[in-house]
Design an enzyme around this catalytic site. Structure first.
Site, mmCIF file in Angstrom:
data_model
loop_
_atom_site.group_PDB
_atom_site.id
_atom_site.type_symbol
_atom_site.label_atom_id
_atom_site.label_comp_id
_atom_site.label_asym_id
_atom_site.label_seq_id
_atom_site.Cartn_x
_atom_site.Cartn_y
_atom_site.Cartn_z
ATOM 1 N N TYR A 85 99.326 -16.489 15.323
ATOM 2 C CA TYR A 85 98.331 -16.295 14.133
ATOM 3 C C TYR A 85 98.927 -14.959 13.327
ATOM 4 O O TYR A 85 98.290 -14.938 12.200
ATOM 5 C CB TYR A 85 96.964 -16.013 14.475
ATOM 6 C CG TYR A 85 96.248 -17.004 15.303
ATOM 7 C CD1 TYR A 85 95.950 -18.303 14.529
ATOM 8 C CD2 TYR A 85 96.080 -17.038 16.741
ATOM 9 C CE1 TYR A 85 95.612 -19.352 15.486
ATOM 10 C CE2 TYR A 85 95.611 -18.083 17.459
ATOM 11 C CZ TYR A 85 95.198 -19.283 16.555
ATOM 12 O OH TYR A 85 94.598 -20.012 17.333
ATOM 13 N N HIS B 258 95.084 -16.572 7.261
ATOM 14 C CA HIS B 258 93.616 -15.882 7.804
ATOM 15 C C HIS B 258 93.760 -14.703 8.273
ATOM 16 O O HIS B 258 92.811 -13.817 8.524
ATOM 17 C CB HIS B 258 93.305 -16.946 9.011
ATOM 18 C CG HIS B 258 91.927 -17.396 8.891
ATOM 19 N ND1 HIS B 258 90.939 -17.224 8.015
ATOM 20 C CD2 HIS B 258 91.109 -17.817 9.947
ATOM 21 C CE1 HIS B 258 89.565 -17.802 8.107
ATOM 22 N NE2 HIS B 258 89.936 -17.844 9.660
ATOM 23 N N TYR C 19 88.732 -13.259 18.052
ATOM 24 C CA TYR C 19 89.057 -14.221 17.452
ATOM 25 C C TYR C 19 88.012 -14.300 16.339
ATOM 26 O O TYR C 19 86.877 -13.841 16.204
ATOM 27 C CB TYR C 19 88.938 -15.789 18.039
ATOM 28 C CG TYR C 19 90.250 -15.970 18.889
ATOM 29 C CD1 TYR C 19 91.462 -16.248 18.493
ATOM 30 C CD2 TYR C 19 90.121 -15.762 20.235
ATOM 31 C CE1 TYR C 19 92.511 -16.597 19.117
ATOM 32 C CE2 TYR C 19 91.274 -15.702 20.972
ATOM 33 C CZ TYR C 19 92.339 -15.981 20.696
ATOM 34 O OH TYR C 19 93.512 -16.301 21.346
ATOM 35 N N ASN D 210 86.009 -16.109 14.317
ATOM 36 C CA ASN D 210 84.430 -16.592 14.278
ATOM 37 C C ASN D 210 83.696 -15.845 15.066
ATOM 38 O O ASN D 210 82.495 -16.128 15.115
ATOM 39 C CB ASN D 210 84.563 -18.162 14.602
ATOM 40 C CG ASN D 210 85.270 -18.790 13.544
ATOM 41 O OD1 ASN D 210 85.787 -18.467 12.669
ATOM 42 N ND2 ASN D 210 85.374 -20.479 13.678
#
Length: 192
Positions: free
Chosen positions: A14, A19, A66, A68
Site C-alpha cells: 500500500y 490512498h 488500516y 477504515n
C-alpha cells in the site's frame, strides 16, 4: 499539543498508493524535523517531538489499523487539549489540489468517518490532498489502492512536500489561520 495523523494502510503493497497520501506527507515531514522519538503505541507508529522551551510534545501518527479503522488509533491517543490534524486523500479534488478545513462531514471518506465516530465529534482539522476520480464508479477501490502515473505522482509529491513545509511552520507557531490560507492557495501544478 498537536496530534498530526496521516491516514493510510500499513504494508509494502500500500505504501505507494493514492490512498496513502497522508503517510507520504508524514514521511516528508519527518525528513524536515530533528529529535523525533519513535514509539509503538495505540495501534500506531508514533513519533514524538518534544519542545523543551514550551514543555510540550507534538505527535506524528501513522495508524496501523488500516484506513477504515483509523478512529480506533486516534481515540486511543487523543486528548481534548490537543489540536488534531488529519491528512487524507480526497477523490473530489483534482490531482494535487490541497484544502484545509475545520469540522464538517467525512464526505464519504471512511477513514475520516471512523475518526468522527470514535471521537464523537467532527471538530478537528482536515488536510485534504486531491487524487482525482477514476472514470467509472466501479473502479474507485482499485483507483485509490492503485499507484499514480508518473506525472500524477510528481504533482502529488509536490503537494505533499508543500504540506510538510506548512506543518513545520504550524509546529513552530500554531497559526492555523495562516496554515489554512497557505494550503488552500497552493497550486501543485505551478512552481511555488
Amino acid at each position: 499539543m498537536l496530534l498530526i495523523v496521516g491516514l493510510g494502510n500499513p504494508g509494502i503493497e500500500y505504501e505507494k498508493t493514492r490512498h496513502n497520501i497522508g503517510w507520504w506527507v508524514l514521511d516528508l515531514l519527518r525528513t524536515k524535523l530533528t529529535g523525533l522519538n519513535l514509539r509503538l503505541l495505540c495501534y500506531s507508529r508514533v513519533y514524538e517531538l518534544k519542545h523543551e522551551l514550551k514543555k510540550e510534545v507534538d505527535f506524528i501518527v501513522y495508524p496501523l489499523t488500516y484506513m477504515n479503522n483509523s478512529g480506533k488509533a486516534v481515540k486511543c491517543l487523543y486528548e481534548p487539549r490537543m489540536d488534531l490534524v488529519v491528512i487524507h486523500d480526497d477523490l473530489d479534488l483534482t490531482v494535487g489540489k490541497t484544502r484545509v478545513r475545520f469540522g464538517g462531514s467525512s464526505a464519504g471518506h471512511k477513514g475520516v468517518s471512523s475518526i468522527i465516530d470514535a471521537l464523537g465529534t467532527d471538530s478537528f482539522w482536515r488536510v485534504k490532498v486531491g487524487i482525482g476520480r477514476p472514470f467509472s464508479k466501479q473502479e474507485v477501490i482499485n483507483y485509490v489502492l492503485g499507484e499514480p502515473q508518473k506525472n500524477e505522482k510528481e504533482v502529488l509529491i509536490r503537494a505533499a512536500d508543500y504540506i510538510a513545509d506548512q506543518l513545520c511552520l504550524l509546529i513552530t507557531d500554531r497559526n492555523f489561520s495562516r496554515f489554512q490560507q497557505n494550503i488552500n492557495s497552493f497550486n501543485s501544478n505551478e512552481n511555488n
